[in-house]
Design an enzyme around this catalytic site. Structure first.
Site, PDB file in Angstrom:
ATOM      1  N   HIS A  84       0.848  -1.193   0.000  1.00 25.86           N
ATOM      2  CA  HIS A  84       0.000   0.000   0.000  1.00 25.86           C
ATOM      3  C   HIS A  84       0.880   1.238   0.000  1.00 25.86           C
ATOM      4  CE1 HIS A  84      -3.451   2.594   0.740  1.00 25.86           C
ATOM      5  NE2 HIS A  84      -2.652   3.270   1.525  1.00 25.86           N
ATOM      6  N   ASP A 163     -15.251   1.997   7.376  1.00 23.93           N
ATOM      7  CA  ASP A 163     -14.188   2.882   6.915  1.00 23.93           C
ATOM      8  C   ASP A 163     -14.643   3.712   5.730  1.00 23.93           C
ATOM      9  OD1 ASP A 163     -11.363   3.831   6.636  1.00 23.93           O
ATOM     10  OD2 ASP A 163     -11.641   2.853   4.699  1.00 23.93           O
ATOM     11  N   ARG A 170     -14.708  12.273   6.995  1.00 19.89           N
ATOM     12  CA  ARG A 170     -13.463  12.971   7.322  1.00 19.89           C
ATOM     13  C   ARG A 170     -13.067  13.928   6.209  1.00 19.89           C
ATOM     14  NH1 ARG A 170      -9.755   8.385   7.397  1.00 19.89           N
ATOM     15  NH2 ARG A 170      -8.119   9.950   7.645  1.00 19.89           N
ATOM     16  N   SER A 185      -7.713   3.416   8.960  1.00 20.53           N
ATOM     17  CA  SER A 185      -8.413   3.343   7.680  1.00 20.53           C
ATOM     18  C   SER A 185      -7.671   2.423   6.722  1.00 20.53           C
ATOM     19  CB  SER A 185      -8.548   4.747   7.086  1.00 20.53           C
ATOM     20  OG  SER A 185      -9.048   4.698   5.764  1.00 20.53           O
ATOM     21  N   LYS A 189      -8.661  -2.101   5.978  1.00 21.02           N
ATOM     22  CA  LYS A 189      -8.941  -2.678   4.661  1.00 21.02           C
ATOM     23  C   LYS A 189      -7.913  -3.739   4.292  1.00 21.02           C
ATOM     24  CE  LYS A 189      -9.162   1.528   3.131  1.00 21.02           C
ATOM     25  NZ  LYS A 189      -9.280   2.787   2.373  1.00 21.02           N
TER      26      LYS A 189
END
Length: 425
Positions: A84, A163, A170, A185, A189
């Site tokens: 990620h 999320d 947000r 967050s 995931k």
């Protein structure tokens, strides 16, 4: 157990820590609509201002995981490992990385997103390829992982729905910057995705979300800590995003550059980061005796790319979209070329490569193409970049974004070091 939303908000507002039961209740109640948006936005602001300790963050992450399903792909005959990135300008690394790691023997379930603002989205880039589709069923994802070893697709609606709802809130309430909320967050995931190992690329610099190295390190350490708390082997690299990554910023432009890399060429910085992340992923997957640098340079990952694109309906041999209008920007003086990542990213966004709202369309061919690398010497009047767009009226805004962002230094200024730090459990 039922709590009062106001009591949970005031507990965090006053600097207290939330109990496991309070966290479980408020996340579940918000997901099902029993806690209103204005109440959750107040709690998010209290978390932003007062923070969370490590056990709170781990429990908040678990509560978001528990709001949906945890994926399981069964025995694929390969170890599962994922990556990620926190996002940046020209960050197309997922495109060459997933097929490279698959070519080295792992399975890569890369569930990705779309771009918003100056940072590009992986799905937007791949949708520049004719026929390619982002949405796959769980059965299709598992089948592709088994047959190809890599899949890049949209996240499923059942994955951490809390999320998805909180992220949208947000975004409009000024609470995006909270490290506990960012970390939970991302990690909720990735943990729900069912991967066996995770490598994080945490960007820092003008084009990144974390502008300072200290903040990037804090975010990296928080996410690695969450991974450890949930039994997910996690490593983070902190990398520079003060100048664009590679030469292309824009959807089809970045796909073309990624293909160059997969064929054994491409910009040196893109190759360096792709290989560095691949090495970390293979280490977590327990794969030894394979040098991803050699695999990438040989072009052996390119057939995996072709198979991955074709499996999702795309034509890897098709011509990519090209913008109808291209303008060149030249150096205003001689010296060292130092392009600012944020300026280039905003310019690409204004040209049509990005979106201001999630529902906006993007232009596949739009973006910025650097003609020289950061740190190169240029002469006055030399072309340094191209602006690509289907809407010529957008060029003035792109040029305005670049004003002051294309510095020509009188002193030799090498490209900043790409790999800045690493964080391990």
């Amino acid at each position: 157990m039922t709590f009062s939303a106001v009591d949970v908000i005031t507990a965090k507002r006053d600097g207290g820590r939330l109990s496991d039961e309070q966290i479980d209740w408020v996340v579940a109640a918000y997901t099902r609509g029993d806690v209103a948006d204005e109440q959750m936005s107040s709690l998010a602001m209290a978390i932003l201002l007062n923070g969370m300790d490590t056990p709170e963050i781990a429990r908040w992450t678990q509560a978001m995981i528990d709001s949906g399903e945890v994926l399981s792909f069964g025995d694929l005959g390969r170890p599962l490992v994922d990556k990620h990135s926190t996002g940046g300008v020209g960050d197309k690394i997922t495109l060459p990385l997933a097929p490279l790691v698959a070519a080295c023997g792992a399975a890569v379930p890369q569930l990705s997103g779309r771009g918003l603002g100056h940072t590009g989205g992986t799905l937007d880039k791949l949708e520049a390829i004719p026929g390619w589709r982002a949405s796959l069923s769980l059965e299709e994802i598992a089948a592709q992982l088994a047959s190809v070893g890599a899949v890049i697709c949209a996240t499923t609606p059942t994955l951490a729905p809390a999320d998805r709802k909180l992220y949208a809130l947000r975004d409009v309430t000024g609470t995006v910057e909270s490290i506990p909320l960012i970390a939970s967050s991302i990690m909720s995931k990735k943990i729900a995705e069912g991967t066996g190992g995770l490598v994080l690329d945490v960007k820092t610099g003008s084009g990144a979300f974390m502008k300072t190295l200290d903040r990037a390190r804090e975010l990296a350490a928080t996410m690695v800590g969450i991974g450890s708390a949930h039994g997910l082997a996690t490593t983070a690299l902190v990398t520079d995003m003060s100048v664009p990554l590679g030469r292309a910023a824009g959807n089809a432009l970045e796909v073309a550059e990624s293909v160059e890399v997969l064929r054994g060429g491409g910009p040196a910085d893109v190759v360096e980061l792709t290989v560095a992340l691949a090495r970390e992923m293979l280490a977590l997957a327990g794969i030894t005796g394979v040098d991803p640098a050699e695999v990438l340079a040989s072009g052996a990952a390119y057939p995996v790319w072709e198979a991955m694109i074709a499996a999702q309906g795309g034509d890897p041999s098709a011509a990519l979209p090209v913008a109808s209008h291209v303008e060149t920007v030249t150096a205003d003086r001689s010296g060292t070329f130092v392009p600012d990542a944020l300026a280039v990213g905003v310019a690409a966004w204004r040209l049509g490569a990005g979106r201001a709202r999630k529902e906006d369309a993007v232009q596949a061919g739009a973006g910025v193409l650097l003609l020289v690398d950061p740190g190169d010497e240029v002469t006055a009047g030399q072309p340094v970049l191209e602006l690509h767009t289907d809407t010529p009226d957008a060029v003035a805004g792109a040029r305005a974004a670049l004003d002051g962002g294309l510095r020509i230094s009188a002193e030799p200024t090498p490209r900043p070091r790409l790999l800045l730090d690493e964080v391990r459990a």
